[in-house]
Design a protein around this motif. Sequence first.
Motif, PDB file in Angstrom:
ATOM      1  N   ARG A  16     -37.192  46.608  -7.928  1.00 50.17           N
ATOM      2  CA  ARG A  16     -37.565  47.994  -7.369  1.00 50.17           C
ATOM      3  C   ARG A  16     -38.691  48.229  -6.888  1.00 50.17           C
ATOM      4  NH1 ARG A  16     -34.026  50.637 -11.633  1.00 50.17           N
ATOM      5  NH2 ARG A  16     -31.760  50.039 -10.983  1.00 50.17           N
ATOM      6  N   MET A  17     -39.706  47.669  -7.316  1.00 47.01           N
ATOM      7  CA  MET A  17     -41.182  47.693  -6.469  1.00 47.01           C
ATOM      8  C   MET A  17     -41.138  47.214  -5.045  1.00 47.01           C
ATOM      9  SD  MET A  17     -44.485  47.315  -8.935  1.00 47.01           S
ATOM     10  CE  MET A  17     -44.957  48.527 -10.136  1.00 47.01           C
ATOM     11  N   HIS A  18     -40.174  46.082  -5.088  1.00 45.43           N
ATOM     12  CA  HIS A  18     -40.158  45.613  -3.760  1.00 45.43           C
ATOM     13  C   HIS A  18     -39.294  46.664  -2.730  1.00 45.43           C
ATOM     14  CE1 HIS A  18     -41.310  41.371  -3.723  1.00 45.43           C
ATOM     15  NE2 HIS A  18     -41.408  41.857  -4.847  1.00 45.43           N
ATOM     16  N   TYR A  75     -44.667  40.310 -14.243  1.00 45.87           N
ATOM     17  CA  TYR A  75     -45.563  40.275 -13.116  1.00 45.87           C
ATOM     18  C   TYR A  75     -44.890  38.825 -12.353  1.00 45.87           C
ATOM     19  CZ  TYR A  75     -48.515  36.692 -15.163  1.00 45.87           C
ATOM     20  OH  TYR A  75     -48.570  35.622 -15.665  1.00 45.87           O
ATOM     21  N   PRO A  76     -44.465  37.811 -13.058  1.00 47.99           N
ATOM     22  CA  PRO A  76     -43.994  36.693 -12.394  1.00 47.99           C
ATOM     23  C   PRO A  76     -42.987  36.773 -11.379  1.00 47.99           C
ATOM     24  CG  PRO A  76     -44.557  35.890 -14.956  1.00 47.99           C
ATOM     25  CD  PRO A  76     -44.496  37.612 -14.460  1.00 47.99           C
ATOM     26  N   GLN A  77     -42.127  37.865 -11.792  1.00 50.80           N
ATOM     27  CA  GLN A  77     -40.888  38.088 -10.970  1.00 50.80           C
ATOM     28  C   GLN A  77     -41.358  39.103  -9.642  1.00 50.80           C
ATOM     29  OE1 GLN A  77     -37.642  39.725 -13.295  1.00 50.80           O
ATOM     30  NE2 GLN A  77     -38.687  38.885 -15.215  1.00 50.80           N
ATOM     31  N   LEU A  78     -42.347  39.624 -10.101  1.00 47.91           N
ATOM     32  CA  LEU A  78     -42.819  40.687  -9.065  1.00 47.91           C
ATOM     33  C   LEU A  78     -43.680  39.881  -7.670  1.00 47.91           C
ATOM     34  CD1 LEU A  78     -43.405  43.719  -7.962  1.00 47.91           C
ATOM     35  CD2 LEU A  78     -45.714  43.455  -9.232  1.00 47.91           C
ATOM     36  N   LEU A  79     -44.557  38.874  -8.089  1.00 50.77           N
ATOM     37  CA  LEU A  79     -45.328  38.313  -7.064  1.00 50.77           C
ATOM     38  C   LEU A  79     -44.928  36.853  -6.780  1.00 50.77           C
ATOM     39  CD1 LEU A  79     -48.345  39.776  -9.024  1.00 50.77           C
ATOM     40  CD2 LEU A  79     -47.317  40.335  -6.763  1.00 50.77           C
ATOM     41  N   LYS A  80     -45.374  36.371  -6.003  1.00 46.81           N
ATOM     42  CA  LYS A  80     -44.872  34.782  -5.711  1.00 46.81           C
ATOM     43  C   LYS A  80     -46.360  33.807  -5.672  1.00 46.81           C
ATOM     44  CE  LYS A  80     -41.110  34.815  -2.707  1.00 46.81           C
ATOM     45  NZ  LYS A  80     -40.926  36.028  -1.889  1.00 46.81           N
ATOM     46  N   SER A  81     -47.513  34.207  -5.118  1.00 54.17           N
ATOM     47  CA  SER A  81     -48.369  33.232  -4.887  1.00 54.17           C
ATOM     48  C   SER A  81     -49.148  33.209  -6.184  1.00 54.17           C
ATOM     49  CB  SER A  81     -49.187  33.775  -3.846  1.00 54.17           C
ATOM     50  OG  SER A  81     -50.135  34.882  -4.464  1.00 54.17           O
ATOM     51  N   ASP A  82     -50.061  31.994  -6.573  1.00 51.05           N
ATOM     52  CA  ASP A  82     -50.741  31.763  -7.552  1.00 51.05           C
ATOM     53  C   ASP A  82     -52.088  32.964  -7.543  1.00 51.05           C
ATOM     54  OD1 ASP A  82     -49.054  29.922  -8.263  1.00 51.05           O
ATOM     55  OD2 ASP A  82     -50.359  28.304  -7.786  1.00 51.05           O
ATOM     56  N   VAL A  83     -52.423  33.126  -6.353  1.00 48.24           N
ATOM     57  CA  VAL A  83     -53.840  34.009  -6.604  1.00 48.24           C
ATOM     58  C   VAL A  83     -53.177  35.113  -6.987  1.00 48.24           C
ATOM     59  CG1 VAL A  83     -55.415  35.082  -4.944  1.00 48.24           C
ATOM     60  CG2 VAL A  83     -54.355  32.776  -4.446  1.00 48.24           C
ATOM     61  N   ALA A  84     -51.906  35.875  -6.418  1.00 49.05           N
ATOM     62  CA  ALA A  84     -51.712  37.168  -6.746  1.00 49.05           C
ATOM     63  C   ALA A  84     -51.250  37.360  -8.263  1.00 49.05           C
ATOM     64  CB  ALA A  84     -50.469  37.922  -5.782  1.00 49.05           C
ATOM     65  N   LEU A 126     -50.535  46.909 -10.383  1.00 51.23           N
ATOM     66  CA  LEU A 126     -49.544  45.787  -9.957  1.00 51.23           C
ATOM     67  C   LEU A 126     -48.983  45.827  -8.630  1.00 51.23           C
ATOM     68  CD1 LEU A 126     -48.193  45.457 -13.397  1.00 51.23           C
ATOM     69  CD2 LEU A 126     -49.645  43.803 -12.376  1.00 51.23           C
ATOM     70  N   PHE A 127     -48.787  47.192  -8.491  1.00 51.66           N
ATOM     71  CA  PHE A 127     -48.223  47.411  -6.957  1.00 51.66           C
ATOM     72  C   PHE A 127     -49.286  47.197  -5.888  1.00 51.66           C
ATOM     73  CE2 PHE A 127     -46.738  50.401  -3.556  1.00 51.66           C
ATOM     74  CZ  PHE A 127     -45.672  49.818  -3.327  1.00 51.66           C
ATOM     75  N   HIS A 128     -50.526  47.614  -6.118  1.00 47.89           N
ATOM     76  CA  HIS A 128     -51.324  46.936  -5.063  1.00 47.89           C
ATOM     77  C   HIS A 128     -51.557  45.634  -5.027  1.00 47.89           C
ATOM     78  CE1 HIS A 128     -55.604  47.344  -3.273  1.00 47.89           C
ATOM     79  NE2 HIS A 128     -54.966  48.161  -2.425  1.00 47.89           N
ATOM     80  N   THR A 129     -51.574  45.063  -5.943  1.00 41.36           N
ATOM     81  CA  THR A 129     -51.324  43.645  -5.860  1.00 41.36           C
ATOM     82  C   THR A 129     -50.518  42.956  -5.104  1.00 41.36           C
ATOM     83  OG1 THR A 129     -52.482  43.465  -8.247  1.00 41.36           O
ATOM     84  CG2 THR A 129     -51.735  41.538  -7.512  1.00 41.36           C
TER      85      THR A 129
END
Length: 439
Positions: A16-18, A75-84, A126-129
């Motif tokens: 949903r955030m996407h 968060y692991p489902q929200l983001l892909k990169s290690d940095v994020a 989290l959304f800003h990230t």
Amino acid sequence: MKIMKFGGTSVGRPERMHQVKDLITRGDESKIVVLSALSGTTNSLVSIGEALAAADKFLAKSRIDELHAHYNQFYPQLLKSDVAKEKAQEIIKEHFEFLNILLKISFNEAINRDILAQGELLSTKLFHTLLEELEIPAVFLSAFDFMSIDENAEPELQKISDRLKAILAQHPDDSIFITQGFICKNHLNEVDNLKRGGSDYTASLVAAAIQATSCEIWTDIDGMHNNDPRIVDKTRPIAEMSFDEAAELAYFGAKILHPASIWPAQQFNVPVKLLNTMKPEAQGTLIKADVATVGVKAIAAKDGITAIKIKSSRMLLAYGFLRKVFEIFEKYKTPIDMITTSEVAVSVTIDDLSHLEHILEELGTFCSVEVDRDQTIICIVGNMVSESKGAIQSVIDSLIEYPVRMVSFGGSRHNVSVLVDSKFKKEALQSLNQDLFSW
Ligand code: ADP
Ligand code: ASP
Ligand code: MG
């Protein structure tokens, strides 16, 4: 510039955030994006506060851990990169360390409000990230830098406007701003909030503060329905309504909008749109100054109402009696919702019971008082309802099976309100839905 507010369910899952990201990157207009906490978070924070207030640290700790686990999964489902992902981990760590520290110190109301603020802080960070990871330029604004309430918990619109405009002026080339709904600072500069559901209020205040072109409230339903869809079958979205109609519905219980969320937009004539994040192409509801439609448009219900019947054989129509009565409610900052009068009695309803005992005590010094608890106000709203032929008749006919405790009609042109015992609410709403709408 427009405002786009997304509620708890709109940000409550990574996918949903996407979707929110897709919606805020459409079109060229610059926007302030107001986010609620992830769905369920504020309820959890409330229960953590309650456990701490009851000095049950064990329960508080287990609730903190449960919520923490939810974010660690999110968060692991929200983001892909290690940095994020690392950044998200840091954010989550910071906020849960804060909650865990509270287990070690003594609890008070100010701390409770700090607890409640964690949800919106987490969701916006989290959304800003996510936006950073996707290289979508966006400015993170802390609501604490501009949202404030005075000593009566009323928003300080002029100050909010001055501060926000000054902040925006520092970012002339940016077009997406992210901030928190619900949270603010109070007159003591402590963390505070605009009460449950308050992100809608933030959105409307921000819209008024910058005189936005529109205020979009994105939620999990395709607009304001003609009746509460959680209670009544076969409800329908309403395409258009006036600020006055929407304000009545919000105030009298339509959960889709915070009770006070209409006046700021109305004051600056900013159209409010209620839209569905899950179905962005649906028409939704447009709320604006004037609408042409006449007749009953929607029904809302507000629970937890207490009716007070104030009787005095000598007095009612004597001058100054009502003033005397109302001054007591004013003294205890208790708003009255409905009023009806007869020769010997006046009935009023309230929903804030914090000072009920004192109010009754003072009323008791000059009249007799009866109290009915667990009542529900059912509010029938529409443009010029009071002038539509037979409107009141059809309401009364539809409620023939149920004892109606009070009726208020003619106070405004778009509202008929009735008070019934809460045990009749569901059936009364269902009956009105069948009888007042022709589908
Ligand atoms: P958000 O988390 O986006 O702020 P809310 O849960 O506060 O969303 O408000 C949306 C919900 O309001 C809907 O899912 C619906 O169940 C409820 N609701 C109550 N009355 C109405 C109404 N008249 N029209 C639409 N939704 C309503
Ligand atoms: N998160 C807050 C609440 O649940 C504010 C909001 O969602 O509007 O009440
Ligand atoms: Mg809400």
